[in-house]
Design an enzyme around this catalytic site. Structure first.
Site, short mmCIF file in Angstrom:
data_model
loop_
_atom_site.label_atom_id
_atom_site.label_comp_id
_atom_site.label_asym_id
_atom_site.label_seq_id
_atom_site.Cartn_x
_atom_site.Cartn_y
_atom_site.Cartn_z
N LYS A 1 0.84 -1.20 0.00
CA LYS A 1 0.00 0.00 0.00
C LYS A 1 0.88 1.26 0.00
O LYS A 1 2.07 1.19 0.29
CB LYS A 1 -0.90 -0.02 1.23
CG LYS A 1 -0.14 0.05 2.54
CD LYS A 1 -1.04 -0.27 3.73
CE LYS A 1 -0.25 -0.14 5.03
NZ LYS A 1 -0.99 -0.68 6.18
N ARG B 1 -10.78 0.12 14.10
CA ARG B 1 -10.76 0.80 12.80
C ARG B 1 -11.70 0.00 11.89
O ARG B 1 -12.90 -0.01 12.14
CB ARG B 1 -9.31 0.87 12.28
CG ARG B 1 -9.11 1.76 11.08
CD ARG B 1 -7.63 1.92 10.71
NE ARG B 1 -6.98 0.68 10.30
CZ ARG B 1 -5.73 0.60 9.87
NH1 ARG B 1 -4.98 1.68 9.79
NH2 ARG B 1 -5.21 -0.55 9.52
N TYR C 1 15.54 30.71 7.76
CA TYR C 1 14.33 31.40 8.24
C TYR C 1 14.20 31.35 9.76
O TYR C 1 14.45 30.32 10.37
CB TYR C 1 13.08 30.74 7.65
CG TYR C 1 12.91 30.90 6.17
CD1 TYR C 1 12.86 32.16 5.58
CD2 TYR C 1 12.77 29.78 5.35
CE1 TYR C 1 12.68 32.29 4.21
CE2 TYR C 1 12.59 29.91 3.99
CZ TYR C 1 12.54 31.17 3.42
OH TYR C 1 12.36 31.30 2.08
N MET D 1 11.86 24.92 1.98
CA MET D 1 11.08 24.10 1.04
C MET D 1 11.97 23.29 0.10
O MET D 1 11.74 22.11 -0.13
CB MET D 1 10.14 24.98 0.23
CG MET D 1 9.16 24.17 -0.62
SD MET D 1 8.14 25.18 -1.70
CE MET D 1 7.04 25.94 -0.55
C1 PLP Z 1 -0.23 -1.63 6.83
C2 PLP Z 1 -0.88 -2.89 7.24
C3 PLP Z 1 -0.11 -4.06 7.41
C4 PLP Z 1 1.40 -4.09 7.31
O1 PLP Z 1 1.96 -3.61 8.51
P1 PLP Z 1 3.53 -3.58 8.75
O2 PLP Z 1 3.67 -3.21 10.18
O3 PLP Z 1 4.11 -2.56 7.85
O4 PLP Z 1 4.04 -4.95 8.46
C5 PLP Z 1 -0.79 -5.24 7.68
N1 PLP Z 1 -2.14 -5.25 7.80
C6 PLP Z 1 -2.90 -4.14 7.67
C7 PLP Z 1 -4.38 -4.23 7.82
C8 PLP Z 1 -2.30 -2.92 7.39
O5 PLP Z 1 -3.05 -1.82 7.27
#
Ligand code: PLP
Length: 384
Positions: A43, A141, A273, A321
């Site tokens: 992801k 979640r 800055y 930046m």
């Molecule tokens: C991001 C995620 C993972 C991977 O987690 P890591 O700690 O990077 O291995 C696994 N399961 C879900 C549902 C996630 O959102």
């Protein structure tokens, strides 16, 4: 190692060592008992490493499935990953069902309403859609709360247009609370046990809970038969007491910029800055062509260090930046055009992602995904 910059000479770039990625994957897999399947988490543009390059290499090296955040990412890799299951970990928004089906993606299901929505969409196209049921055991979640997940499962199995391809849960505190993780795992295992008639464990159902902080001992009679690994495959181990504790992984990621200007300043000169730093002695500064517009946050101001000719030099003043100033007094030979390493190795010295993250007040996942689009990802052949 002072790797030569890529031919286009970008201001700053991320070098991705696909060879290291493949070795990490093999090391993790070798550590898992036979039959445990590997869901590679890619992801957020493969944690900022570049979705298509990472996915191609992972598929070549051998994974069982891929997990993305959303339908858009899944669609991007569908052609590349022809035939592989692609699990969407995030919510599929209303209206995205058609795209989901077109790209043959596997959604996560959290509720009876989602069951009905996916069933309708699949039915309309005369398709049978594989889905994974997410059981919320304490993440708060996504997922159906574990005490209500049985009803969602029943609804799901009652839909001929849906096929249950997996069941999973996600730990909220695996890194820091073994006790709470045990509680979550016990809730998940109890759910699987209660529903064993419906779930037909032992079939091709994927049952998974563990991420990089995995704690599952993978005892032979556990129904858990897969892992979902993200951070660890990119070479970062955050937790000592995970099941992956003894797996040797190496960093995949290197973040570098160029020296744009070298300049001598007298004592008593404010730098950058807000004048948060003033030279206390004659100071040789190097102005680097990287800033918060690239993913070096202002929180790293007066905190981070970079490698210049293998020596650590502190960032002085506020990160701007496009540019960042370092004290290079200790590096008399520094020149415009030199490579400065923000994360990674140079001439035998290393700055780790963990160290960099700490300077930024961030976590390693966040460092990777904070690199902006203008940071070119390069895949050096010599390193792969
Ligand atoms: C991001 C995620 C993972 C991977 O987690 P890591 O700690 O990077 O291995 C696994 N399961 C879900 C549902 C996630 O959102």
């Amino acid at each position: 190692m002072n790797a030569s910059p890529p031919s286009l000479s970008p201001r700053c770039w991320a070098e991705i060592d696909l060879g290291a990625l493949e070795r990490n994957l093999r090391a993790i897999r070798a550590h898992l008992p036979a039959g445990i399947r590997y869901v590679a988490v890619v992801k957020a543009d493969a944690y900022g490493h570049g979705l298509t390059a990472v996915v191609s290499r992972l598929l070549q090296a051998g994974v069982d499935a891929l997990a993305v955040a959303d339908v858009r990412e899944g669609t991007r890799i569908r052609e590349l990953a022809g035939g592989w299951p692609v699990l969407v970990l995030g919510p599929v928004l209303p209206g995205e069902e058609g795209r989901l089906l077109a790209a043959d993606l596997t959604p996560t299901v959290s509720s009876a309403a989602e069951v009905a929505r996916f069933a309708r969409a699949a039915d309309r196209e005369g398709r049978r859609l594989p889905v994974h049921l997410n059981v919320d055991t304490g993440m708060g979640r996504l997922g159906a709360w574990y005490e209500e997940a049985g009803a969602v499962l029943e609804a799901l199995l009652g839909e001929p247009a849906l096929r249950l391809a997996g069941v999973y849960t996600h730990y909220s505190d695996a890194a820091h609370s073994p006790a709470f993780t045990r509680l979550q795992r016990d809730r998940f295992l109890a759910f699987l046990h209660d529903q064993r008639e419906r779930l037909r464990p032992g079939g091709d159902l994927l049952v998974h809970a563990d991420n990089s902080a995995g704690t599952e001992a993978f005892v032979p009679d556990s129904p858990v038969n897969a892992v979902r690994v993200g951070l660890l495959q990119y070479g970062i181990r955050q937790y000592g007491d995970s099941v992956f504790e003894r797996v040797r992984v190496a960093p995949v990621f290197r973040f570098a910029a160029r020296v744009g200007l070298v300049k001598e300043l007298p004592a008593g000169v404010p730098v950058s800055y807000g004048r948060t730093f003033t030279t206390s002695r004659p100071t040789r500064t190097a102005v680097l062509t990287v800033g918060y517009g690239d993913g070096l946050p202002t929180t790293a101001s007066n905190r981070a260090e970079v490698l210049l000719r293998g020596k650590r030099c502190p960032v002085i003043g506020r990160v701007t930046m496009d540019q960042t100033i370092v004290d290079a007094t200790a590096v008399p030979e520094v020149q415009p055009g030199d490579t400065a390493v923000l994360v990674g190795d140079q001439d035998g010295r290393t700055i780790s992602v963990e160290e960099f993250a700490e300077w930024c007040g961030a976590i390693p996942w966040e460092v990777f995904t904070s690199l902006s689009a203008r940071v070119q990802r390069v895949y050096p052949a010599a390193r792969a």
